[in-house]
Design a protein around this motif. Structure first.
Motif, PDB file in Angstrom:
ATOM      1  N   SER A  79      48.938  46.347  42.812  1.00 13.91           N
ATOM      2  CA  SER A  79      48.773  45.322  44.210  1.00 13.91           C
ATOM      3  C   SER A  79      50.505  44.090  43.676  1.00 13.91           C
ATOM      4  N   LEU A  80      51.399  43.922  44.945  1.00 13.70           N
ATOM      5  CA  LEU A  80      52.269  43.143  45.010  1.00 13.70           C
ATOM      6  C   LEU A  80      51.812  41.755  45.549  1.00 13.70           C
ATOM      7  N   GLN A  81      50.634  41.346  46.139  1.00  9.62           N
ATOM      8  CA  GLN A  81      50.453  40.283  46.697  1.00  9.62           C
ATOM      9  C   GLN A  81      48.657  40.228  46.183  1.00  9.62           C
ATOM     10  N   VAL A  82      48.043  39.184  46.328  1.00  3.88           N
ATOM     11  CA  VAL A  82      46.546  39.091  46.491  1.00  3.88           C
ATOM     12  C   VAL A  82      46.674  38.173  47.132  1.00  3.88           C
ATOM     13  N   ARG A  83      45.773  38.169  48.205  1.00  3.88           N
ATOM     14  CA  ARG A  83      44.627  36.730  49.279  1.00  3.88           C
ATOM     15  C   ARG A  83      43.801  37.398  49.693  1.00  3.88           C
ATOM     16  N   THR A  84      42.684  36.306  49.631  1.00  2.00           N
ATOM     17  CA  THR A  84      41.147  35.793  50.362  1.00  2.00           C
ATOM     18  C   THR A  84      41.634  35.364  51.672  1.00  2.00           C
ATOM     19  N   LEU A  85      40.761  36.089  52.176  1.00  3.05           N
ATOM     20  CA  LEU A  85      40.385  35.955  53.574  1.00  3.05           C
ATOM     21  C   LEU A  85      38.933  35.267  53.831  1.00  3.05           C
ATOM     22  N   ASN A  86      38.889  34.432  54.643  1.00  5.94           N
ATOM     23  CA  ASN A  86      38.206  33.774  54.991  1.00  5.94           C
ATOM     24  C   ASN A  86      37.540  32.153  53.895  1.00  5.94           C
ATOM     25  N   THR A  87      38.948  31.807  53.634  1.00  2.00           N
ATOM     26  CA  THR A  87      37.974  31.318  52.648  1.00  2.00           C
ATOM     27  C   THR A  87      37.196  29.997  53.198  1.00  2.00           C
ATOM     28  N   GLY A  88      37.589  29.649  54.257  1.00  2.00           N
ATOM     29  CA  GLY A  88      36.880  29.160  55.236  1.00  2.00           C
ATOM     30  C   GLY A  88      35.704  28.871  55.719  1.00  2.00           C
ATOM     31  N   LYS A  89      35.436  30.154  55.426  1.00  2.00           N
ATOM     32  CA  LYS A  89      33.469  30.076  56.591  1.00  2.00           C
ATOM     33  C   LYS A  89      32.698  30.935  54.764  1.00  2.00           C
ATOM     34  N   GLY A  90      31.913  31.359  55.228  1.00  2.00           N
ATOM     35  CA  GLY A  90      30.423  31.377  54.140  1.00  2.00           C
ATOM     36  C   GLY A  90      30.502  32.898  53.150  1.00  2.00           C
ATOM     37  N   PRO A  91      30.117  33.038  52.451  1.00  2.00           N
ATOM     38  CA  PRO A  91      30.667  33.378  51.262  1.00  2.00           C
ATOM     39  C   PRO A  91      29.680  35.185  51.830  1.00  2.00           C
ATOM     40  N   ALA A  92      29.597  35.697  52.874  1.00  2.00           N
ATOM     41  CA  ALA A  92      29.322  36.611  53.214  1.00  2.00           C
ATOM     42  C   ALA A  92      30.512  37.164  53.903  1.00  2.00           C
ATOM     43  N   VAL A  93      31.368  36.767  54.465  1.00  2.93           N
ATOM     44  CA  VAL A  93      32.266  37.145  54.997  1.00  2.93           C
ATOM     45  C   VAL A  93      34.004  37.138  54.763  1.00  2.93           C
ATOM     46  N   ARG A  94      33.733  36.802  53.126  1.00  2.00           N
ATOM     47  CA  ARG A  94      35.033  35.927  52.433  1.00  2.00           C
ATOM     48  C   ARG A  94      35.418  37.566  51.573  1.00  2.00           C
ATOM     49  N   ALA A  95      35.924  38.122  52.336  1.00  2.00           N
ATOM     50  CA  ALA A  95      37.140  39.472  51.298  1.00  2.00           C
ATOM     51  C   ALA A  95      38.194  39.029  51.525  1.00  2.00           C
ATOM     52  N   LEU A  96      38.880  40.188  50.127  1.00  2.00           N
ATOM     53  CA  LEU A  96      39.524  39.877  49.432  1.00  2.00           C
ATOM     54  C   LEU A  96      41.210  41.409  49.999  1.00  2.00           C
ATOM     55  N   ARG A  97      41.671  40.753  49.999  1.00  2.00           N
ATOM     56  CA  ARG A  97      42.966  42.239  50.197  1.00  2.00           C
ATOM     57  C   ARG A  97      44.284  41.774  49.932  1.00  2.00           C
ATOM     58  N   VAL A  98      44.984  42.989  49.183  1.00  3.43           N
ATOM     59  CA  VAL A  98      45.510  43.317  48.427  1.00  3.43           C
ATOM     60  C   VAL A  98      47.094  43.803  49.185  1.00  3.43           C
ATOM     61  N   GLN A  99      48.261  43.354  48.962  1.00  6.04           N
ATOM     62  CA  GLN A  99      49.202  44.653  49.729  1.00  6.04           C
ATOM     63  C   GLN A  99      49.814  45.171  48.161  1.00  6.04           C
ATOM     64  N   SER A 100      49.714  46.325  48.105  1.00  9.57           N
ATOM     65  CA  SER A 100      49.930  47.760  47.218  1.00  9.57           C
ATOM     66  C   SER A 100      51.164  48.554  47.525  1.00  9.57           C
ATOM     67  N   ASP A 101      51.788  48.367  46.129  1.00 10.19           N
ATOM     68  CA  ASP A 101      53.101  49.384  45.833  1.00 10.19           C
ATOM     69  C   ASP A 101      52.762  51.223  46.538  1.00 10.19           C
ATOM     70  N   LYS A 102      53.293  50.882  47.726  1.00  9.00           N
ATOM     71  CA  LYS A 102      52.641  52.799  48.116  1.00  9.00           C
ATOM     72  C   LYS A 102      53.522  53.947  46.727  1.00  9.00           C
ATOM     73  N   ARG A 103      53.985  53.941  46.565  1.00  9.06           N
ATOM     74  CA  ARG A 103      54.603  55.171  45.386  1.00  9.06           C
ATOM     75  C   ARG A 103      54.077  54.334  44.367  1.00  9.06           C
ATOM     76  N   GLN A 104      53.322  53.230  43.709  1.00 11.19           N
ATOM     77  CA  GLN A 104      53.299  53.536  42.633  1.00 11.19           C
ATOM     78  C   GLN A 104      51.764  53.770  42.566  1.00 11.19           C
ATOM     79  N   TYR A 105      50.432  53.348  44.068  1.00 13.85           N
ATOM     80  CA  TYR A 105      49.760  53.630  44.479  1.00 13.85           C
ATOM     81  C   TYR A 105      49.506  54.976  43.766  1.00 13.85           C
ATOM     82  N   HIS A 106      50.459  55.499  44.315  1.00 13.94           N
ATOM     83  CA  HIS A 106      50.661  56.957  44.131  1.00 13.94           C
ATOM     84  C   HIS A 106      50.332  58.337  43.050  1.00 13.94           C
TER      85      HIS A 106
END
Length: 641
Positions: free
Chosen positions: A79-106
Motif C-alpha cells: 500500500s502507498l496510501q490507505v483511506r477509509t471511505l464513508n466514515t460519516g455513515k453507518g458501519p455497514a457501508v464503511r469501506a477500506l481502500r488502498v492505493q498499491s504499488d502495482k509492480r510490488q503487488y506483482h
C-alpha cells in the motif's frame, strides 16, 4: 502433436487475481496444483487503476482474508496510501481502500506462489480442455503439452478473443496488448457453453512531472490507517509512519473538456457501432458520462500514483476509447493537465464471457463436471470480485478432488455469497459490480466482522492455518473481556467526568446510575469517550474495541436482521428434487419455466431469486411440492398396506 506433460489434482488456467487465489487455495488445502499463465511477468497484474477496495469491494477483500486468502495481505504490504471511505455513515457501508504499488503487488504475489508447497507454476497458453464422457480430465497447451487433472479452474479474465479499441485503431489483444486466445474460446463453444461479449476500458496514464499539482486538491491517506488483513501486516513503504503515505489528487473536467468530446463523438467507438460488447454501467467512460449527464459541467478525476518509484499517474474517472489525438486534446482542457504527456493511452477492450447461469452455486459448470470458472470470465468487473471468485472456485475444486461436501455461502454469510448468488440467478446483461445495496443483510455483513463470520468456516475446510486460527481465537477472547468490562462498569450521577463529557456532547446528563454499555448505545457517545473513562481498555487494539462497540450500539438492529435471516434460511432448506420437470407444473409462467430449467436451482430460496421468476410462480411451486410430497406419502402408505 499432444504429449503427456504431468498429472495434478487441480489445474488453474490464468494467473490474474482470480487465478492466484484459486491456485493458492487448492494447494493450501493439500492438492497438487498446477498454475498455467501465458506470461509470468504479468501475474496479479493491475491493468486498470492501481487500487484495491472501496464500498462492497473492500468487504470482499476482508472476506477473502478471513477465509485464508492472499489479496488482503499483499494489498497491505504494497500500500502507498490507505483511506477509509464513508466514515460519516453507518458501519455497514464503511469501506477500506488502498492505493498499491502495482509492480510490488506483482512481485509479492509471485513470491507467495513460488514458496507455496504443492504449487507448480508454468508459463504456457492453454488452447483446449480435455473432456471424457462430459467430465473434465485436463488441458492442452499451444505447444501440445497435455496436463491431466480431476478439477480445472478457468480464470482467463478478458483474454478470450480480446480486442483492443482506440478510436479507429482496432487489434487483437488482452490488457496492455498481451496475446489473446481465440482457440480456447472456440473450444468452449464446441463444448456447448453459451458465451457472451462484454466490454471494459481503462484511462490514460500520464507522466508525473508534466502535471501542475497546484491546480489539484491533495487527497492524503488516513492519519490512523487500518489494514485489510486480520493478520499483523504493514506496508513495505511506510511501515508504521502514516505521514510517509503518498497522496492522490482530485481535479475536475471542464465545459471545454466536454465540448472536445462532444465534437468528436463521430470518432468514438462507443457511439459508432464499433464496440459490440456491453460495458459496465457503474464505471462509464468519459464520453459516456458527457452524453448521459449532459447538464453536468464537471466530472471528478483522480490522479493516482502507480508506484513508489513510478513516473506514471493513472487518471481515474476518464476511461476512454477515443482516438489517441483526441485524448491529448481533451486532457489539455483540464486544469493542471495543460502540458500533460500521455505515456499510455486509454483503451476499450472487448472479450468473451461464460454466461454464469450455466454455473452451480459452487461455480462449477453444470454441463461439464470438474470445470470451474471464476473472475471476469463470469461477467464481473474488478480485481476484488475476481479474487473472491477465484478463492471460492479454488476451494470447491479442491473439495471435489477430495470427494467431500461442497463449500456454498448463503447471502446471509457474506458479500461473496451475495455475488455468487446474483451471478448464477440473475440475468447478467452487463459487467457485474458488487455494491452494498445488493446485500439485503448488510448490517450483518460489515467489513469489521468478516473474520467472525467466515474464519471458522475457513478452518473447517483446511484453509485457515494455525497462526490465523490462534489470532482469531485471541480476538474472540478479547471481545468478551471488553464487553464484560463495559457491563460491569457502572457510572453514578456523582461522576463529574461522565457528566462533563455528556454535557460537551449535548447529550442528556445522568439522573441515575448507568452501565458503560448503556452509555455506548447513545448515538453521540463513542469508544474514545469510554477510553477516557475506563483506562484499562486502552490495552486493547483499537479495531477490537470498535468491533465490540458496534455489537453493543447496533444490537437491536442486528437482532432484527438476524430474525430475517432465519426466515430466509427456511426457504433455503426446502430443496428442489433434481428430477423436477418444470414443464409439467401447471400455473408456472412460460418465462419462469425456461429460467428454472436454465438455472436448475437447488432450493426454493434460490428459485425465488432467479430473474423472471415472480412471487406468484414461487407460490405455484410451493403448492406443487406439497402436493407431490402428499402423493408420495400416500403411495408409500398404500405400498405398506
Amino acid at each position: 502433436m499432444e504429449y503427456f506433460a504431468g498429472k495434478y489434482d487441480v489445474i488453474v488456467i490464468g494467473a490474474g487475481h482470480a487465478g492466484c487465489e484459486a491456485a493458492l487455495a487448492a494447494a493450501r488445502m493439500g492438492c497438487e496444483t498446477l498454475l498455467l499463465t501465458q506470461n509470468i511477468d504479468k501475474i496479479a497484474n493491475m491493468p486498470c487503476n492501481p487500487s484495491i477496495g472501496g464500498p462492497a469491494k473492500g468487504h470482499l477483500v476482508r472476506e477473502i482474508d478471513a477465509l485464508g486468502g492472499q489479496m488482503a495481505i499483499v494489498a497491505d504490504e504494497t500500500s502507498l496510501q490507505v483511506r477509509t471511505l464513508n466514515t460519516g455513515k453507518g458501519p455497514a457501508v464503511r469501506a477500506l481502500r488502498v492505493q498499491s504499488d502495482k509492480r510490488q503487488y506483482h512481485y509479492r504475489m509471485l513470491k507467495e506462489l513460488f514458496k507455496q508447497p504443492r504449487l507448480t507454476l508454468i508459463e504456457a497458453l492453454v488452447e483446449k480442455l480435455k473432456v471424457d464422457n462430459y467430465r473434465i480430465t485436463g488441458v492442452v497447451t499451444r505447444n501440445g503439452a497435455r496436463f491431466e487433472a480431476k478439477s480445472v479452474v478457468l480464470t482467463s479474465g478478458t483474454y478470450l478473443r480480446g480486442r483492443i479499441i482506440i478510436g479507429e485503431a482496432i487489434y487483437e489483444g488482452g490488457p496492455g496488448g498481451e496475446a489473446t486466445s481465440s482457440a480456447l474460446s472456440n473450444n468452449l463453444k464446441e463444448l456447448g457453453l453459451d458465451l457472451g461479449r462484454f466490454k471494459t476500458g481503462t484511462s490514460p496514464r500520464i507522466q508525473k512531472n508534466t502535471v501542475d499539482f497546484s491546480k489539484f486538491i491533495i487527497q492524503p491517506g488516513d492519519s490512523e490507517p487500518k489494514r485489510f488483513s486480520f493478520l499483523p501486516t504493514e506496508s513495505i513503504f511506510w511501515g508504521n509512519d502514516p505521514s510517509k503515505q503518498l497522496p492522490c489528487w482530485l481535479g475536475y473536467t471542464t465545459k471545454e473538456t466536454h465540448d472536445v468530446i462532444r465534437n468528436n463523438l463521430h470518432r468514438a467507438p462507443l457511439f459508432t457501432g464499433v464496440v459490440e460488447g456491453i460495458g459496465p454501467r457503474y464505471c462509464p467512460s468519459i464520453e459516456d458520462k458527457v452524453v448521459r449527464f449532459a447538464q453536468r459541467e464537471a466530472h471528478q478525476i483522480f490522479l493516482e500514483p502507480e508506484g513508489i518509484n513510478s513516473e506514471e499517474l493513472y487518471l481515474a474517472g476518464i476511461s476512454t476509447s477515443l482516438p489517441e489525438e483526441i485524448q491529448y486534446m481533451f486532457l489539455k482542457t483540464i486544469p493542471g493537465l495543460e502540458k500533460a504527456k500521455i505515456l499510455r493511452p486509454g483503451y476499450a477492450i472487448e472479450y468473451d464471457i461464460v454466461k454464469p447461469y450455466q454455473l452451480s452455486l459452487t461455480l462449477e459448470v453444470r454441463s461439464l463436471p470438474g470445470l470451474f470458472t471464476a473472475g471476469q470470465l463470469n461477467g464481473t468487473s474488478g480485481y476484488e470480485e475476481a479474487a473472491a471468485q477465484g478463492l471460492y472456485a479454488g476451494i470447491n475444486a479442491a473439495l471435489k478432488v477430495k470427494e467431500t461436501p461442497a463449500f456454498v455461502l448463503k447471502r446471509s454469510d457474506g458479500y461473496l455469497g451475495v455475488m455468487i448468488d446474483d451471478l448464477v440467478n440473475k440475468d447478467i446483461k452487463e459487467p457485474y459490480r458488487l455494491l452494498t445495496s445488493r446485500a439485503e443483510y448488510r448490517l450483518l455483513l460489515r467489513q469489521d466482522n468478516a473474520d467472525l463470520r467466515l474464519t471458522e468456516m475457513g478452518r473447517k475446510i483446511g484453509l485457515v492455518d494455525d497462526n490465523r486460527w490462534r489470532i482469531f481465537n485471541d480476538k474472540l477472547k478479547k471481545l468478551e473481556e471488553i464487553k464484560k468490562i463495559w457491563y460491569n462498569t457502572v457510572f453514578s450521577v456523582k461522576d463529574t467526568i461522565v457528566q462533563r463529557i455528556l454535557k460537551e456532547l449535548g447529550s442528556s446528563t445522568l439522573r441515575s446510575s448507568i452501565r458503560a454499555e448503556e452509555l455506548l448505545k447513545r448515538p453521540e457517545f463513542t469508544v474514545r469517550h469510554l477510553q477516557e473513562l475506563i483506562p484499562e481498555i486502552n490495552n486493547y487494539e483499537r479495531e477490537i474495541l470498535e468491533e465490540a462497540a458496534i455489537q453493543i450500539k447496533y444490537k437491536g438492529y442486528i437482532d432484527k436482521q438476524q430474525e430475517e435471516v432465519e426466515k430466509f434460511i427456511k426457504l433455503e432448506e426446502q430443496e428442489l428434487p433434481a428430477d423436477l420437470d418444470y414443464d409439467k407444473i401447471r400455473g408456472l409462467s412460460n418465462e419462469a419455466k425456461q429460467r428454472l430449467k436454465d438455472v436448475n436451482p437447488q432450493n426454493v430460496g434460490q428459485a425465488s431469486r432467479i430473474s423472471g421468476v415472480n412471487p406468484a410462480d414461487i407460490s405455484v411451486l410451493l403448492i406443487y411440492l406439497e402436493q407431490r410430497k402428499r402423493g408420495m406419502a400416500d403411495a408409500r402408505s398404500e405400498s405398506n398396506d
